[in-house]
Structure formats: C-alpha cells, structure tokens
Design a protein around this motif. Structure first.
Motif, PDB file in Angstrom:
ATOM      1  N   THR A  92      -1.083  15.832   7.131  1.00  0.00           N
ATOM      2  CA  THR A  92      -0.501  16.715   6.116  1.00  0.00           C
ATOM      3  C   THR A  92       0.608  16.020   5.361  1.00  0.00           C
ATOM      4  O   THR A  92       1.585  15.574   5.970  1.00  0.00           O
ATOM      5  CB  THR A  92       0.090  17.995   6.756  1.00  0.00           C
ATOM      6  N   GLU A  93       0.421  15.924   4.031  1.00  0.00           N
ATOM      7  CA  GLU A  93       1.477  15.437   3.131  1.00  0.00           C
ATOM      8  C   GLU A  93       2.070  14.120   3.607  1.00  0.00           C
ATOM      9  O   GLU A  93       3.283  14.000   3.781  1.00  0.00           O
ATOM     10  CB  GLU A  93       2.601  16.483   3.055  1.00  0.00           C
ATOM     11  N   VAL A  94       1.209  13.136   3.824  1.00  0.00           N
ATOM     12  CA  VAL A  94       1.708  11.858   4.334  1.00  0.00           C
ATOM     13  C   VAL A  94       2.147  10.962   3.175  1.00  0.00           C
ATOM     14  O   VAL A  94       1.374  10.708   2.256  1.00  0.00           O
ATOM     15  CB  VAL A  94       0.604  11.138   5.139  1.00  0.00           C
ATOM     16  N   SER A  95       3.388  10.502   3.210  1.00  0.00           N
ATOM     17  CA  SER A  95       3.856   9.535   2.219  1.00  0.00           C
ATOM     18  C   SER A  95       4.368   8.310   2.969  1.00  0.00           C
ATOM     19  O   SER A  95       5.204   8.435   3.866  1.00  0.00           O
ATOM     20  CB  SER A  95       4.981  10.131   1.379  1.00  0.00           C
ATOM     21  N   LEU A  96       3.842   7.146   2.617  1.00  0.00           N
ATOM     22  CA  LEU A  96       4.212   5.913   3.324  1.00  0.00           C
ATOM     23  C   LEU A  96       4.159   4.741   2.359  1.00  0.00           C
ATOM     24  O   LEU A  96       3.335   4.725   1.446  1.00  0.00           O
ATOM     25  CB  LEU A  96       3.195   5.603   4.418  1.00  0.00           C
ATOM     26  N   CYS A  97       5.030   3.769   2.588  1.00  0.00           N
ATOM     27  CA  CYS A  97       4.921   2.538   1.807  1.00  0.00           C
ATOM     28  C   CYS A  97       4.803   1.383   2.794  1.00  0.00           C
ATOM     29  O   CYS A  97       5.669   1.191   3.650  1.00  0.00           O
ATOM     30  CB  CYS A  97       6.168   2.391   0.944  1.00  0.00           C
ATOM     31  N   LEU A  98       3.705   0.638   2.723  1.00  0.00           N
ATOM     32  CA  LEU A  98       3.488  -0.460   3.661  1.00  0.00           C
ATOM     33  C   LEU A  98       3.549  -1.795   2.918  1.00  0.00           C
ATOM     34  O   LEU A  98       2.903  -1.962   1.880  1.00  0.00           O
ATOM     35  CB  LEU A  98       2.112  -0.343   4.323  1.00  0.00           C
TER      36      LEU A  98
ATOM     37  N   VAL B 111       0.863  -1.185   0.000  1.00  0.00           N
ATOM     38  CA  VAL B 111       0.000   0.000   0.000  1.00  0.00           C
ATOM     39  C   VAL B 111       0.894   1.228   0.000  1.00  0.00           C
ATOM     40  O   VAL B 111       1.843   1.314   0.789  1.00  0.00           O
ATOM     41  CB  VAL B 111      -0.909   0.055   1.255  1.00  0.00           C
ATOM     42  N   LEU B 112       0.586   2.140  -0.912  1.00  0.00           N
ATOM     43  CA  LEU B 112       1.435   3.322  -1.080  1.00  0.00           C
ATOM     44  C   LEU B 112       0.595   4.587  -0.876  1.00  0.00           C
ATOM     45  O   LEU B 112      -0.419   4.760  -1.544  1.00  0.00           O
ATOM     46  CB  LEU B 112       1.964   3.291  -2.517  1.00  0.00           C
ATOM     47  N   LEU B 113       1.020   5.427   0.069  1.00  0.00           N
ATOM     48  CA  LEU B 113       0.354   6.729   0.219  1.00  0.00           C
ATOM     49  C   LEU B 113       1.323   7.778  -0.286  1.00  0.00           C
ATOM     50  O   LEU B 113       2.496   7.767   0.093  1.00  0.00           O
ATOM     51  CB  LEU B 113       0.079   7.037   1.694  1.00  0.00           C
ATOM     52  N   SER B 114       0.861   8.684  -1.174  1.00  0.00           N
ATOM     53  CA  SER B 114       1.796   9.738  -1.576  1.00  0.00           C
ATOM     54  C   SER B 114       1.183  11.116  -1.407  1.00  0.00           C
ATOM     55  O   SER B 114       0.128  11.413  -1.942  1.00  0.00           O
ATOM     56  CB  SER B 114       2.307   9.530  -2.997  1.00  0.00           C
TER      57      SER B 114
END
Ligand SMILES: Nc1ncnc2c1ncn2[C@@H]1O[C@H](COP(=O)(O)OP(=O)(O)OP(=O)(O)O)[C@@H](O)[C@H]1O
Ligand SMILES: [Mg+2]
Length: 499
Positions: free
Chosen positions: A22-28, A5-8
């Motif tokens: 705010t401006e969350v980027s994460l790779c799960l 799962v990718l949040l950009s």
C-alpha cells in the motif's frame, strides 16, 4: 548519471480481499538494500514489482536509465533456464571467472535434475551476474546453501557495483552485505531505514518506544484540552441562553451587547480549542498507528501448542542397502541405519552429498501409516501446497479452527491464508508443518525446515519441537537450531554415512 529506481505511491493486490503493498514510495540507488518482513508480508511481491514482472501502473515506477538491465532471481530454482544454459556454454572470460568464483562446472548441467537446490541457486545467480545488471533482485538466495557456498556467494555479491535488492531472513548475510533496510509490515506499508539489519532494527525499536511515550503524552494532553473545550462550550451555551433571556425581557441595548460579546468570546475560544483537539487527534492517530503496528508485529511471538503421541513400536525404520543412487550417480555406499521412536538425528553434509535422497530412501523403507509421518521436503511442490489448501477447506469447523490456531501461532494471520490463492513459500511451509503437528505424527522428517521462515517463527518452531517428543530427522544448516533439537549426528562424508 548513476542509475536509480523510484517507486511513488505504488499499491498492489492480487485479489480484492487483501492489499499486499500500500502506497509504497522508495528511492533506490547504488548499493545493497535488504528487504525484511514476516512471511507473506509481500517481500517477493515487491521484488516482482521492481522487476516489472507484475501488472501495475508504469507511472508509479521510474527507472533511470529507462532501459536499465534488470535481473531477478526468484526464490525457487527448479528449471534449467536458457539463461543458465547460455552462461554455462559461454566462452567469455567474464563467464569463466564467475564460474570459478562460484565453483560451478558446466558438466553439472547434464544432470540438472539431481543437482541440489543449493547448487542450482549458484547457477541461477551466476547467470544473472554474468549480464552485469544495473538492478539485481535476489529472493532469499542463501536458503539452501551450506556455509562454504554461502561464503562463495557473499564474496561475489560484495563486489557487485549496481543497485542490489536482497530479500533474506539470514541476519548474518544482511548485516554483512547491506547498507539500507526496507521493512515491510503485514499491512503492506513499507519503510526505508539507513543501515544494515541490526542498525535498522535498533532504529525501529527506538521509534516504537518513542511512539508509545508520545502516545501517552498526547493522550494526557487531549484529556486536558477536552476538559477546556467542554468548559468553553458550556460558557458559550450560557452566553447564548443569557442573550435569549435578555431578548425575552426586552432589556436595554448595552446589556444585549454585553451578552453578544460574551457569546463571541466563548464561541471563538470553543473554535480555537476545537481546532487544537483536531490537530491532537491527528497526531494521536499517527502514534496509535505505530504502536498498533508494533503490537501486530509482536503477535508472531505466541507459542505453538500441539498435542503429541509417541509411537507404540520401538523401531520405526530400518534401512540396509549396499548403495543409494540418484540417477546414475552413486551417492552413498553400505548404508545400514535404524530409526527408533526416540531418535533425534541431525543429518549433515555439504550441498549435493545426498541428504534429501537418503530421506527419500528412508520413506521408501518405512512401514509406518502415512498419516503418522510428517515429511517436509526442502521445497514444497505446488501440488502439495494446493492439496493442503484443499484439505484445510474440507476440515470440520472445529478441526479447521484448531489448525488455524497453530498456523496463527506460527505467524500467519488465518484470514490471509484463507484469502490467498497462492500462499507464499513461508505461508505454505507453516501450513504443512501445522497440519503434520496437529495430526500427531510419530516421525518428523524435516528437510531444511527453517528455509523461507522469518526469524520469530523459527524461534517458535524450535520451542514447539523441543517439547514434541516424537522421532525427528532434521536436515539443517542452522547449527544452533539443530543443536537444540537433536541428540545425535549422521554425517554424509565422501559417499559414506558416518555416525
Ligand atoms: N498469485 C497470487 N495470488 C493470490 N495471492 C497471492 C499470490 N501470490 C502471493 N499471494 C499472497 O500475497 C501475500 C504476499 O506474498 P509474497 O509472496 O510477496 O510474501 P513474502 O513476504 O515474499 O513471503 P515469504 O516470506 O513466505 O516468501 C501473501 O499473503 C500471499 O499469500
Ligand atoms: Mg517470498
């Protein structure tokens, strides 16, 4: 291909007043991720975003595979959902195994309303696990669980193979289950650390220390550079005025050329130094941000100040009854108890043994004025949260100010509480607690008061309650917390109240 799962650059807010994420980027990817952060920082919001439960820009969240099975277990379990019913009625081996592992009995569903929140929680998680989700989102799953139930759940979660995201304030659970930690700051920024909670905490504490050191080094460097920049500016100005004088005096060309060259040199030195100052300012801004963040995070550490008043009468509640029931079940027999004004009681017993019901009976038997009792139930009903919010609005400026001070000391920024239409469970509990404490209650009935609270606030409340000398009846699975605050134990064992 394994799931991911990718949040950009994802941002989210419920109202225009406050940005939650705010401006969350994460790779799960596969494994357990812990989510930590103070109450109201946006942990539940992040889970709901991951679950696709909140409106947002779909381009900012990418799931691989796109039809991934996602299961979200919210913080509260009130209703018997169709998923739980299907799980209980399933004949599949997998479902039966799960029920066995979590010690669940399908017959329990017949009296769902009288199941304890801990029992309902296990049903909720069982119903999610039975679908073998690729993404499993758990919001504070151990809040209501006793030690045994926690162990059952942990053993099952440890075997989960997909991407797990776990919001929790339970250090022990985080440390034993997770291998990465997502930390949410009150400003809505999010950072991913490798390692469980303790390892990640060490990383961020070191990071904050380094930022403080870097900041003082950069500040010194900037002061030095500024001095050089000022000197360069002065020499350029001098070269310019020399040139003007030379022009006025119509002096010979080479003197003019000399001044031009001097001016050019001074101007380019000024430009170079100006650029360096800009770069430094940017670096300093970054270091400032981290130091400021650490300062904001630490504000929770202020102590809670409350006025108190001891009850004028010696005995507060006497409850004598042959049986206490919940629905058609008899939970306790031959109850005969007295609560005195100096009682500090730890009420103990496994999930479902009747602690909450006993508290409700004590309240029924009480003759005390309502405003002198602070009853904090295990889960605050929505109506009570709403009533508290409206009551706060109606307070005079002075009373509101006093209340918000207590709220702030418990770690909720007052402006956030005032702006929020739906306080998070942690915020709502702190508001309820602050209202009771500032009302000078004679008796505190606290049913799992630390549920939903972040760690620094638990310590603050412990400190405030140690000094608050009214009577106290406390239900808590947190033994350390209970030992500090109480002097005697009432134990619910096999339908009896043992003292
Ligand atoms: N429906 C809503 N409308 C407006 N504001 C909301 C709503 N839901 C949550 N909020 C606010 O958004 C912020 C983040 O809430 P969230 O529930 O994500 O926090 P949390 O970190 O899970 O808190 P807790 O530890 O108490 O569970 C809080 O300040 C809350 O008051
Ligand atoms: Mg939450």
């Amino acid at each position: 291909m394994s799931s991911q799962v990718l949040l950009s650059h994802l941002s989210f807010s419920y109202t225009s007043a406050v940005d939650v994420l705010t401006e969350v980027s994460l790779c799960l990817s596969q494994g357990w991720f812990g989510v930590v952060g103070p109450n109201g920082s946006g942990k539940t919001t992040l889970l709901r975003v991951l679950a696709g439960d909140l409106p947002g820009d779909p381009a900012m969240i990418q799931r691989t595979p796109s039809d991934m099975i996602v299961r979200y277990c919210p913080q509260r379990v009130e209703h018997l959902t169709p998923a739980i019913r299907d799980f209980a009625e399933s004949w599949q081996g997998n479902a039966h195994r799960l029920m066995g592992q979590l010690e669940l009995e399908p017959t329990q569903l017949a009296h769902w309303q009288s199941l304890s929140p801990g029992e309902r929680k296990r049903w909720q998680i069982g119903a999610a696990l039975v679908d073998v989700p690729e993404l499993l989102l758990l919001d504070e799953p151990t809040n209501h669980l006793d030690t045994r139930a926690k162990k059952l759940l942990f053993d099952r979660l440890e075997r989960y193979q997909g991407i797990g995201v776990l919001v929790s304030h339970d250090r022990q659970l985080l440390d034993s289950l997770t291998c990465s930690t997502i930390r949410i700051h009150p400003g809505g920024t999010v950072k991913l650390y490798s390692g469980n909670y303790s390892a990640a905490r060490e990383l961020w504490l070191n990071e904050e220390k380094r930022s403080r050191q870097t900041r003082s080094k950069l500040q010194a460097e900037r002061r030095k550079l500024k001095r050089r920049l000022d000197a360069a500016r002065r020499s350029r100005e001098k070269a310019e005025s020399d040139m003007d004088t030379a022009k006025r005096l119509k002096s010979v060309h080479d003197s003019d050329a000399r001044s031009m060259a001097a001016k050019g040199r001074a101007a380019s030195a000024e430009k170079r130094l100006g650029r360096e100052v800009t770069v430094l300012r940017r670096k300093l801004g970054k270091a400032d941000e981290t130091v400021e963040q650490a300062r904001v995070d630490k504000q929770v550490g202020r102590s809670v100040f409350v006025l108190e008043e001891v009850a004028p009468m010696q005995n507060l509640i006497w409850l004598k009854t042959p049986a206490i029931r919940k629905g058609d079940r008899i939970l306790l027999r031959d109850v005969d108890v007295l609560v005195r004004r100096e009682s500090r009681i730890h009420l103990k017993g496994p999930n479902g043994s009747g602690k909450t019901t006993l508290i409700e009976e004590l309240l029924q038997a009480s003759q005390l004025p309502e405003e002198r009792i602070l009853y904090l139930p295990q889960e605050l009903p929505h109506e009570r949260v709403e009533r508290n919010r409206r009551m706060m609005e109606s307070f005079s400026d002075m009373a509101k100010g006093r209340l918000l001070q207590v709220v702030a000391a418990l770690g909720v920024p007052p402006e956030r509480l005032l702006a929020s239409e739906q306080p998070s469970p942690g915020e709502a509990r702190k508001l309820a607690l602050a209202m009771g404490l500032s009302r000078q209650a004679w008796l505190l009935l606290l049913d799992e008061p630390t549920n939903h609270l972040d760690l620094p606030s638990i310590e603050r409340i412990e400190e405030a309650l140690v000094r608050y000398s009214s009577a106290l009846i406390l239900v808590s699975h947190d033994d350390r917390f209970a030992r500090t605050l109480t002097r005697e134990t009432w134990r619910l064992e096999e339908g009896r109240l043992v003292m």
